[in-house]
Design an enzyme around this catalytic site. Structure first.
Site, short mmCIF file in Angstrom:
data_model
loop_
_atom_site.label_atom_id
_atom_site.label_comp_id
_atom_site.label_asym_id
_atom_site.label_seq_id
_atom_site.Cartn_x
_atom_site.Cartn_y
_atom_site.Cartn_z
N LYS A 234 0.85 -1.19 0.00
CA LYS A 234 0.00 0.00 0.00
C LYS A 234 0.89 1.25 0.00
O LYS A 234 1.72 1.43 0.90
CB LYS A 234 -0.87 -0.03 1.26
C1 E4P Z 1 -8.24 2.18 3.45
O1 E4P Z 1 -7.53 1.29 3.05
C2 E4P Z 1 -8.15 2.80 4.76
O2 E4P Z 1 -7.50 1.93 5.65
C3 E4P Z 1 -9.47 3.10 5.37
O3 E4P Z 1 -10.53 2.66 4.58
C4 E4P Z 1 -9.60 4.43 5.98
O4 E4P Z 1 -10.86 4.52 6.57
P1 E4P Z 1 -11.24 5.63 7.65
O5 E4P Z 1 -11.48 6.91 6.92
O6 E4P Z 1 -12.48 5.10 8.29
O7 E4P Z 1 -10.07 5.75 8.60
#
Ligand code: E4P
Length: 218
Positions: A87
């Site tokens: 990522k």
């Molecule tokens: C995506 O991969 C992120 O980890 C995540 O969806 C972020 O979500 P949040 O805005 O609820 O922290």
């Protein structure tokens, strides 16, 4: 539509996996910290633990923000397990690193995407997944779902194979709306997945079926 769970909590991951509908896991440094997983060795071990629970892609986020650092970390993470997806944040060196890693056959998830232009760059760099954060856009009174629609249109116009991973999902309606708009994947909390089960008429109907069965079998 693939279902990913957005957590580093092993119990919740196991619960979603047991339901039989889980296709993968996304994590990020905040989710790791929330579970008290700190220090590089513990974090690495946790990724492997997650891979051993689920049968699917597991996103592991790099911490480096410079090109050399991202590719070094990305190659190390990818070597941990065949299910790992590296990522990488949507920054200039991140885009360069996604191109480099993709050319080497390493799968990537371009994270922190908030605009169609960023999604276009991620696809051109060869990202396996692009993660538009719809909940965080909604949080600032911007329509997160319209970003999914825009990216779908752009990718379809040119046949980009990058999968749209709707992220920052907060509830079941986000899941349904993203499915209607053609997102390839959604990642959200366990509650957004199990919430799909619920309907009051299902509960009422089941209660009546069981009561009628009992009457006829007394
Ligand atoms: C995506 O991969 C992120 O980890 C995540 O969806 C972020 O979500 P949040 O805005 O609820 O922290």
């Amino acid at each position: 539509m693939k279902f990913f769970i957005d957590t580093a909590n092993l119990d919740q991951i196991a619960e979603a996996e047991a339901l039989g509908v889980l296709d993968g896991v996304t994590t990020n440094p905040s989710l790791m910290a929330k579970e008290g997983i700190t220090g590089r060795d513990n974090i690495i071990k946790h990724y492997v633990d997650i891979c051993n629970i689920v049968d699917g892609d597991v996103s592991a986020e790099v911490i480096a923000t410079d090109f050399e650092g991202i590719i070094k970390e990305g190659e190390e993470l990818a070597a941990l397990h065949e299910q790992i997806i590296v990522k990488v944040p949507m920054i200039k060196d991140g885009v360069k690193a996604i191109k480099y890693l993709s050319d080497k056959g390493i799968k990537t998830n371009c994270t922190l995407v908030f605009s169609p232009g960023q999604a276009l760059l991620a696809a051109k760099a060869g990202a396996t997944y692009v993660s538009p954060f719809i909940g965080r856009l909604d949080d600032i009174s911007t329509d997160g779902l319209s970003l999914i629609a825009d990216i779908r249109q752009i990718y379809d116009n040119y046949g980009y194979e990058t999968e749209i991973l709707a992220a920052s999902i907060r509830h079941t309606m986000h899941v349904i709306d993203c499915a209607k708009l053609g997102a390839d994947v959604m990642t959200g909390p366990l509650s957004a997945i199990t919430g799909l089960l619920k309907h009051p008429l299902t509960d009422i109907g089941l209660e009546k079926f069981l009561a009628d069965y009992k009457k006829g079998n007394n």
